[in-house]
Design a protein around this motif. Structure first.
Motif, PDB file in Angstrom:
ATOM      1  N   ASP A   1       3.701   2.110   8.302  1.00  0.00           N
ATOM      2  CA  ASP A   1       4.232   0.768   8.004  1.00  0.00           C
ATOM      3  C   ASP A   1       4.786   0.057   9.240  1.00  0.00           C
ATOM      4  N   THR A   2       4.270   0.381  10.419  1.00  0.00           N
ATOM      5  CA  THR A   2       4.753  -0.261  11.639  1.00  0.00           C
ATOM      6  C   THR A   2       4.562  -1.777  11.551  1.00  0.00           C
ATOM      7  N   ASN A   3       5.643  -2.506  11.777  1.00  0.00           N
ATOM      8  CA  ASN A   3       5.661  -3.976  11.788  1.00  0.00           C
ATOM      9  C   ASN A   3       5.189  -4.608  10.477  1.00  0.00           C
ATOM     10  N   LYS A   4       5.413  -3.919   9.373  1.00  0.00           N
ATOM     11  CA  LYS A   4       5.076  -4.486   8.059  1.00  0.00           C
ATOM     12  C   LYS A   4       6.240  -5.301   7.497  1.00  0.00           C
ATOM     13  N   THR A   5       7.415  -5.174   8.102  1.00  0.00           N
ATOM     14  CA  THR A   5       8.554  -6.005   7.707  1.00  0.00           C
ATOM     15  C   THR A   5       9.016  -6.798   8.925  1.00  0.00           C
ATOM     16  N   LEU A   6       9.677  -7.891   8.670  1.00  0.00           N
ATOM     17  CA  LEU A   6      10.136  -8.774   9.740  1.00  0.00           C
ATOM     18  C   LEU A   6      11.387  -8.212  10.393  1.00  0.00           C
TER      19      LEU A   6
ATOM     20  N   HIS B   1      11.534  -6.962  18.410  1.00  0.00           N
ATOM     21  CA  HIS B   1      11.686  -5.516  18.178  1.00  0.00           C
ATOM     22  C   HIS B   1      10.638  -5.121  17.153  1.00  0.00           C
ATOM     23  N   TRP B   2      10.224  -3.886  17.156  1.00  0.00           N
ATOM     24  CA  TRP B   2       9.302  -3.434  16.123  1.00  0.00           C
ATOM     25  C   TRP B   2      10.093  -2.905  14.931  1.00  0.00           C
ATOM     26  N   SER B   3       9.441  -2.872  13.779  1.00  0.00           N
ATOM     27  CA  SER B   3      10.076  -2.307  12.583  1.00  0.00           C
ATOM     28  C   SER B   3       9.194  -1.188  12.056  1.00  0.00           C
ATOM     29  N   LYS B   4       9.840  -0.194  11.458  1.00  0.00           N
ATOM     30  CA  LYS B   4       9.092   0.950  10.930  1.00  0.00           C
ATOM     31  C   LYS B   4      10.017   1.797  10.072  1.00  0.00           C
TER      32      LYS B   4
ATOM     33  N   TYR C   1      15.660   4.477  11.660  1.00  0.00           N
ATOM     34  CA  TYR C   1      16.591   4.678  10.565  1.00  0.00           C
ATOM     35  C   TYR C   1      18.020   4.292  10.934  1.00  0.00           C
ATOM     36  N   ASP C   2      18.307   4.209  12.213  1.00  0.00           N
ATOM     37  CA  ASP C   2      19.660   3.797  12.613  1.00  0.00           C
ATOM     38  C   ASP C   2      19.890   2.313  12.357  1.00  0.00           C
ATOM     39  N   HIS C   3      18.831   1.546  12.159  1.00  0.00           N
ATOM     40  CA  HIS C   3      18.984   0.113  11.943  1.00  0.00           C
ATOM     41  C   HIS C   3      19.232  -0.240  10.478  1.00  0.00           C
ATOM     42  N   LEU C   4      18.818   0.635   9.582  1.00  0.00           N
ATOM     43  CA  LEU C   4      19.003   0.386   8.149  1.00  0.00           C
ATOM     44  C   LEU C   4      19.210   1.743   7.482  1.00  0.00           C
TER      45      LEU C   4
END
Length: 199
Positions: A73-78, A65-68, A1-4
């Motif tokens: 939804d792990t790695n479901k977005t770029l 990096h991984w997204s979540k 959550y710190d990334h977005l």
């Protein structure tokens, strides 16, 4: 959550109410913006895709990096870094990343960079952080891979201490790595909080 951060994004949109800002996002994130009520001026980009806004060209580039956002939804977005080009200069923003060969490809396609913003911290414990965060040695390799004329170390010394190492270790390790590689420390700098530098 710190990334977005939802509150930060909404504050940016509200601040620019008369002319909403343009949000350039990696693939899969447009829906997140729509879900919080921002449907205008959200442009998704795949790796190596570009969008021109005024005199600036923004290109999403692969970084590791991984997204979540939730439980399933792990790695479901770029995940992406960014190359920003003006008619006179090029900027590389690595964002949060582990080291990969992608940086060599970024350097081949877009280098040399005039300025790069490269992370140097939150790399320990290595067994857990290696795929997501570079250490100072890897940060210097990124600097060289993208052929950066000037780099600035970021992603260290924050209020959230993810590491088992002392908070001030990353800048010290960066200086040692630059010295070992015989790179002028003015090429890869660390700034104090709120410090500015002029060319």
């Amino acid at each position: 959550y710190d990334h977005l951060d939802r509150k930060s994004v909404l504050a940016l949109a509200k601040q620019q109410r008369e002319k909403p800002p343009c949000f350039l996002v990696p693939l899969g994130l447009k829906r997140w913006f729509e879900d919080i009520g921002i449907s205008e001026n959200v442009i998704e980009l795949d790796w190596w895709q570009s969008e021109k806004i005024g005199q600036l060209s923004f290109t999403a580039v692969p970084v590791q990096h991984w997204s979540k956002r939730g439980l399933f939804d792990t790695n479901k977005t770029l995940w992406a870094g960014w190359v920003v080009k003006s008619p006179q200069q090029k900027l590389f923003f690595a964002g949060d990343t582990g080291y990969s060969k992608d940086f060599e490809e970024i350097g081949k396609r877009y280098g040399p960079m005039d300025l790069s913003l490269i992370p140097i911290g939150a790399y320990a414990p290595c067994w857990f952080m290696k795929d997501m965060h570079v250490n100072p040695r890897e940060a210097v390799k990124i600097h060289l891979d993208v052929k950066s004329r000037q780099s600035i170390g970021m992603h260290w010394g924050t209020f959230l201490d993810l590491r088992e190492k002392p908070v001030l270790e990353p800048p010290k390790r960066l200086l040692l790595e630059l010295e070992n590689r015989k790179i002028n420390p003015l090429e890869f700098r660390i700034l104090e909080q709120a410090q500015t530098i002029m060319r």
